[in-house]
Design an enzyme around this catalytic site. Structure first.
Site, short mmCIF file in Angstrom:
data_model
loop_
_atom_site.label_atom_id
_atom_site.label_comp_id
_atom_site.label_asym_id
_atom_site.label_seq_id
_atom_site.Cartn_x
_atom_site.Cartn_y
_atom_site.Cartn_z
N SER A 145 32.38 50.43 27.36
CA SER A 145 33.75 50.20 27.82
C SER A 145 34.43 49.23 26.88
CB SER A 145 33.70 49.65 29.25
OG SER A 145 34.96 49.19 29.64
N ARG A 176 19.71 37.05 64.47
CA ARG A 176 19.92 38.02 65.56
C ARG A 176 20.95 37.54 66.58
NH1 ARG A 176 13.63 38.48 66.39
NH2 ARG A 176 13.96 36.30 65.89
N LYS A 219 31.94 46.35 37.30
CA LYS A 219 31.39 47.41 38.17
C LYS A 219 32.52 48.29 38.71
CE LYS A 219 29.61 44.15 40.75
NZ LYS A 219 29.87 42.98 39.91
N THR A 234 38.79 34.42 43.67
CA THR A 234 39.23 33.04 43.90
C THR A 234 40.13 32.50 42.77
OG1 THR A 234 37.26 32.22 42.79
CG2 THR A 234 37.12 32.48 45.18
N ASP A 252 30.90 40.32 38.23
CA ASP A 252 32.10 40.51 37.39
C ASP A 252 31.79 41.19 36.06
OD1 ASP A 252 33.50 39.19 39.42
OD2 ASP A 252 33.10 37.24 38.51
N THR A 277 24.03 34.48 46.16
CA THR A 277 24.72 34.91 47.36
C THR A 277 23.65 35.22 48.41
OG1 THR A 277 26.51 36.29 48.18
CG2 THR A 277 24.90 37.38 46.73
N GLY A 317 37.94 48.32 27.21
CA GLY A 317 39.25 47.98 27.76
C GLY A 317 39.20 48.24 29.26
N PRO A 331 38.24 29.64 36.97
CA PRO A 331 37.83 30.01 35.61
C PRO A 331 36.34 30.36 35.63
CG PRO A 331 38.67 27.74 35.67
CD PRO A 331 38.68 28.24 37.08
N ARG A 332 35.97 31.45 34.95
CA ARG A 332 34.55 31.79 34.88
C ARG A 332 33.92 31.03 33.72
NH1 ARG A 332 36.10 38.13 35.29
NH2 ARG A 332 36.37 38.26 37.55
N ALA A 347 33.35 39.81 46.89
CA ALA A 347 33.48 40.67 45.72
C ALA A 347 34.95 40.84 45.34
CB ALA A 347 32.88 42.04 46.02
N GLY A 348 35.19 41.03 44.06
CA GLY A 348 36.52 41.40 43.57
C GLY A 348 36.32 42.43 42.50
N HIS A 349 36.57 43.70 42.81
CA HIS A 349 36.32 44.79 41.86
C HIS A 349 37.66 45.33 41.37
CE1 HIS A 349 32.05 45.53 43.67
NE2 HIS A 349 32.22 44.31 43.21
P1 GDP Z 1 33.44 43.58 38.94
O1 GDP Z 1 33.42 42.52 39.98
O2 GDP Z 1 32.08 43.80 38.33
O3 GDP Z 1 34.06 44.85 39.38
O4 GDP Z 1 34.35 43.02 37.75
P2 GDP Z 1 35.78 42.27 37.91
O5 GDP Z 1 36.79 43.26 38.27
O6 GDP Z 1 35.63 41.07 38.77
O7 GDP Z 1 35.96 41.70 36.45
C1 GDP Z 1 36.01 42.54 35.34
C2 GDP Z 1 37.35 42.30 34.64
O8 GDP Z 1 37.31 42.87 33.33
C3 GDP Z 1 38.51 43.00 35.33
O9 GDP Z 1 39.68 42.26 35.09
C4 GDP Z 1 38.58 44.36 34.62
O10 GDP Z 1 39.88 44.94 34.66
C5 GDP Z 1 38.24 43.95 33.22
N1 GDP Z 1 37.51 44.96 32.42
C6 GDP Z 1 36.59 45.88 32.83
N2 GDP Z 1 36.08 46.53 31.75
C7 GDP Z 1 36.69 46.00 30.66
C8 GDP Z 1 36.55 46.22 29.25
O11 GDP Z 1 35.77 47.02 28.79
N3 GDP Z 1 37.34 45.45 28.44
C9 GDP Z 1 38.22 44.53 28.91
N4 GDP Z 1 38.93 43.83 28.04
N5 GDP Z 1 38.37 44.29 30.22
C10 GDP Z 1 37.59 45.00 31.08
P1 IMO Z 2 31.68 40.75 42.26
O1 IMO Z 2 31.23 41.84 43.19
C1 IMO Z 2 30.90 36.74 40.72
C2 IMO Z 2 29.19 33.83 43.50
C3 IMO Z 2 30.03 32.64 43.95
C4 IMO Z 2 28.95 31.60 44.16
C5 IMO Z 2 27.79 32.42 44.74
C6 IMO Z 2 27.71 32.38 46.26
O2 IMO Z 2 33.14 40.69 42.04
O3 IMO Z 2 30.87 40.77 41.01
P2 IMO Z 2 29.18 33.52 48.18
O4 IMO Z 2 30.63 33.41 48.49
O5 IMO Z 2 28.71 34.90 47.89
O6 IMO Z 2 28.29 32.85 49.19
O7 IMO Z 2 28.99 32.64 46.83
O8 IMO Z 2 28.02 33.77 44.32
N1 IMO Z 2 29.80 35.17 43.74
C7 IMO Z 2 30.27 35.95 42.76
N2 IMO Z 2 30.39 35.73 41.43
N3 IMO Z 2 31.26 37.94 41.23
C8 IMO Z 2 31.12 38.19 42.55
O9 IMO Z 2 31.34 39.41 43.09
C9 IMO Z 2 30.65 37.15 43.39
N4 IMO Z 2 30.41 37.04 44.72
C10 IMO Z 2 29.88 35.84 44.92
O10 IMO Z 2 30.95 32.27 42.95
O11 IMO Z 2 28.52 31.09 42.92
MG MG Z 3 34.40 40.73 40.43
#
Ligand code: GDP
Ligand code: IMO
Ligand code: MG
Length: 433
Positions: A413, A143, A16, A301, A13, A239, A415, A304-305, A39-41
Site C-alpha cells: 500500500s 460474569r 487494517k 483520540t 493503526d 488492551t 497511499g 500523537p503516535r 479502534a479507529g479504522h
Molecule cells: P487501522 O487502525 O489499522 O485501520 O489504521 P488507522 O486507520 O488507525 O491508521 C492508518 C492511517 O494511515 C489512516 O489515516 C489511513 O488512511 C492511512 N493509510 C493507510 N494506508 C496508507 C498508505 O499506504 N499510505 C499512507 N500514506 N497512508 C495510509
Molecule cells: P486500531 O484498531 C492503536 C492502545 C491504547 C493503549 C492500549 C490500551 O485502530 O488499531 P484500551 O483503550 O484498549 O484499553 O487501551 O491500547 N490501543 C490502540 N492503539 N490502535 C488501536 O486500535 C488501539 N486500541 C487500543 O492507546 O495504549
Molecule cells: Mg486505528
C-alpha cells in the site's frame, strides 16, 4: 468457502481498515471479532474519508454483510451514532449489519472506573483510549456483564443495570474517591435502546456458520495489533482482548479449521499510541518526520503516535504467534525521501545478542535493537502499478522484510486510497531465501 483473518502485526493503526475495505469488494461477509470503540479504522475513497470504530470495514460495499461478533464490547451510544452517520452518507445499514446477541455492553460506569483507575496509576498509567474497554472485559470475565440480548428486555435490563451501577458506585466512592453515577438517569437512558438495536441483534454465530456452509467467504477483521494482545503483547501495556488469531474463533464462534488465510498487516515502520516499551522508538528528527509525513495521530483520540524504525524481531514473533500466510505492507510511501532506512534484526540485552522478542516488559524496556541499514529512495511510489515498477531500493526493502520473516508479501500500500495499492501475485512475489 473459508475464513480469511486480517490482523495488525504491530501496536495497531497499521492500516487494517484500508486493507479490509479493499478486500471486501469481493467478499460476502466482514466480521469484527474483538475490541470495541478503542479502534479507529480509516477508509478513504474518492474524496471521502471515514473512521470506523465498531462497524466492520466492509460497510461501504453494498453487497457485503457486516457482523459485530460476540467478542466485541459494544457501547450502544457509540454504535448507534456510527450507524446514523453511515446512513447519512447514503448507505443502507439495516439488513446489512448484524450484531451478536452475546456481545457485552460498555456502560458509562466502565468509562468512569477506567478514568479513576488511570488517574490513580499516574506514572504507571496504560494510556488507554478511555473507551471503557478494560472494565467492560473485566465484567465479562467476572460474569457480571450485561449483554446485547439484555438490552431487548426492559425489565431484565432495569434490574441488572441498577444492580451493576450500585456496585460500581460503591467502588468509585470507596476505592477511587471518585464521583458516583446517577442510577435512574442511566437506567432511563438505556431502556430506550431496545427499539434502536432490535433490527440488528441476532445470533451471529449461527449466521456465520450457515454462511460458511453455503459457500460464502468470510473476512474476520481484527482490531488493535498483536503486540497489544492481553496474552502475547507487552503486558500490562496492552488492551484487554485477543487481536491475535485465536480471538477470531472465540470472538465469532467459527472453527479454526475454517481459517485458510491469515493476513498480517505490517506498517513499513513502527508506531505506538499510549505507554509501554517500544525498542525502536525514535526521539529525533527521523521520528518527527515519520509522524508528520505519515500523519501519525490517533484516529480515535487524536494523540500523537510514537514513531520508530521497523522492528523485525517483533514482527517475526507476531508472524509466529498468528501463523501469517501472507503480509500486506502499508504506508511504504511515507519512507520516500529518507536517505537511510534502518530495520531492527536482533536485540542486545545483558551484553548478548538475541533474536528472541521478550514480551515481558521488564526485559523489553532494556533491550538495545541492532539495526541493518538499507538504502532509501526518492521516486514517487504512487506511480507504480506493479512490484517491478517500484524503485529498486523500495523493492530491496520489501524483499529484505519478506526474506527475514519468511512470509510472502501479497499487497503493498502506497497511499490511503483504495487505488493506491499493488497486489503481488504469488508468481511475481520476490523469492524467499
Ligand atoms: P487501522 O487502525 O489499522 O485501520 O489504521 P488507522 O486507520 O488507525 O491508521 C492508518 C492511517 O494511515 C489512516 O489515516 C489511513 O488512511 C492511512 N493509510 C493507510 N494506508 C496508507 C498508505 O499506504 N499510505 C499512507 N500514506 N497512508 C495510509
Ligand atoms: P486500531 O484498531 C492503536 C492502545 C491504547 C493503549 C492500549 C490500551 O485502530 O488499531 P484500551 O483503550 O484498549 O484499553 O487501551 O491500547 N490501543 C490502540 N492503539 N490502535 C488501536 O486500535 C488501539 N486500541 C487500543 O492507546 O495504549
Ligand atoms: Mg486505528
Amino acid at each position: 468457502m473459508p475464513v480469511t483473518v486480517v490482523i495488525g502485526s504491530q501496536w495497531g493503526d497499521e492500516g487494517k481498515g484500508k486493507i479490509v475495505d479493499l478486500l471486501s469488494e469481493d467478499l460476502d461477509v466482514v466480521a469484527r471479532y474483538q475490541g470495541g470503540a478503542n479502534a479507529g479504522h480509516t477508509i478513504c475513497w474518492d474524496d471521502q474519508e471515514f473512521v470506523l470504530h465498531l462497524v466492520p470495514s466492509g460497510i461501504f460495499h453494498d453487497n457485503t454483510t457486516c457482523v459485530i461478533g460476540n467478542g466485541v464490547v459494544i457501547d450502544p451510544v457509540a454504535v448507534m451514532d456510527e450507524i446514523k452517520t453511515i446512513q447519512d452518507l447514503g448507505y443502507d445499514v439495516e439488513g446489512r449489519l448484524l450484531i451478536s446477541h452475546n456481545a457485552h455492553l460498555i456502560m458509562p460506569y466502565h468509562k468512569a472506573v477506567e478514568q479513576a483507575r488511570e488517574r490513580l496509576r499516574d506514572a504507571d498509567a496504560i494510556g488507554t483510549t478511555g473507551r471503557g474497554i478494560g472494565p467492560a472485559y473485566m465484567d465479562k470475565f467476572a460474569r457480571t456483564g450485561i449483554r446485547m440480548v439484555d438490552l431487548l428486555d426492559r425489565d431484565t435490563l432495569r434490574a441488572k443495570l441498577t444492580h451493576a451501577i450500585e456496585a460500581k458506585n460503591n467502588l468509585l466512592r470507596s476505592v477511587y474517591g471518585a464521583e458516583e453515577l446517577n442510577v435512574d438517569a442511566i437506567v432511563d437512558e438505556y431502556v430506550e435502546f431496545d427499539r434502536l438495536v432490535d433490527p440488528y441483534v441476532t445470533d451471529t454465530t449461527q449466521y456465520l456458520n450457515r454462511a460458511l456452509a453455503e459457500g460464502k467467504h468470510v473476512l474476520a477483521e481484527g482490531a488493535q495489533g498483536s503486540l497489544l494482545d492481553v496474552d502475547f503483547g507487552t503486558y500490562p501495556y496492552v488492551t484487554s482482548s485477543h487481536p491475535t488469531v485465536g480471538g477470531c474463533c472465540t470472538g465469532l464462534g467459527v472453527p479454526p479449521t475454517e481459517i485458510n488465510r491469515v493476513i498480517g498487516i505490517v506498517k513499513a515502520y513502527s508506531t505506538r499510541v499510549g505507554n509501554g516499551p517500544f525498542p525502536t522508538e525514535l526521539d529525533d528528527e527521523a521520528g518527527e518526520r515519520l509522524r508528520s509525513v505519515g500523519h501519525e495521530f490517533g484516529a480515535t483520540t487524536g494523540r500523537p503516535r510514537r514513531c520508530g524504525w521497523l522492528d523485525l524481531v517483533a514482527l517475526r514473533y507476531t508472524a509466529q504467534v498468528n501463523g501469517f500466510t501472507d503480509i500486506a505492507v502499508t504506508k511504504l510511501d511515507v519512507l520516500t525521501g529518507m536517505d537511510e532506512l534502518k530495520v531492527a534484526t536482533t536485540y542486545r540485552y545483558n551484553g548478548k545478542e538475541s533474536a528472541r522478542f521478550p514480551s515481558e516488559t521488564q526485559t523489553l524496556e532494556k533491550v538495545e535493537p541492532q539495526y541493518e541499514t538499507l538504502h532509501g529512495w526518492t521516486a514517487d511510489l504512487r506511480q507504480a502499478t506493479s512490484f517491478e515498477e517500484l524503485p529498486t531500493n523500495a523493492q530491496d526493502y520489501l524483499t529484505f522484510v519478506q526474506d527475514f520473516l519468511g512470509v510472502r508479501i501479497s499487497l503493498v500500500s502506497m497511499g490511503p486510497k483504495r487505488t493506491q495499492t499493488i497486489t503481488v501475485p504469488p508468481a511475481d512475489a520476490p523469492v524467499v531465501a
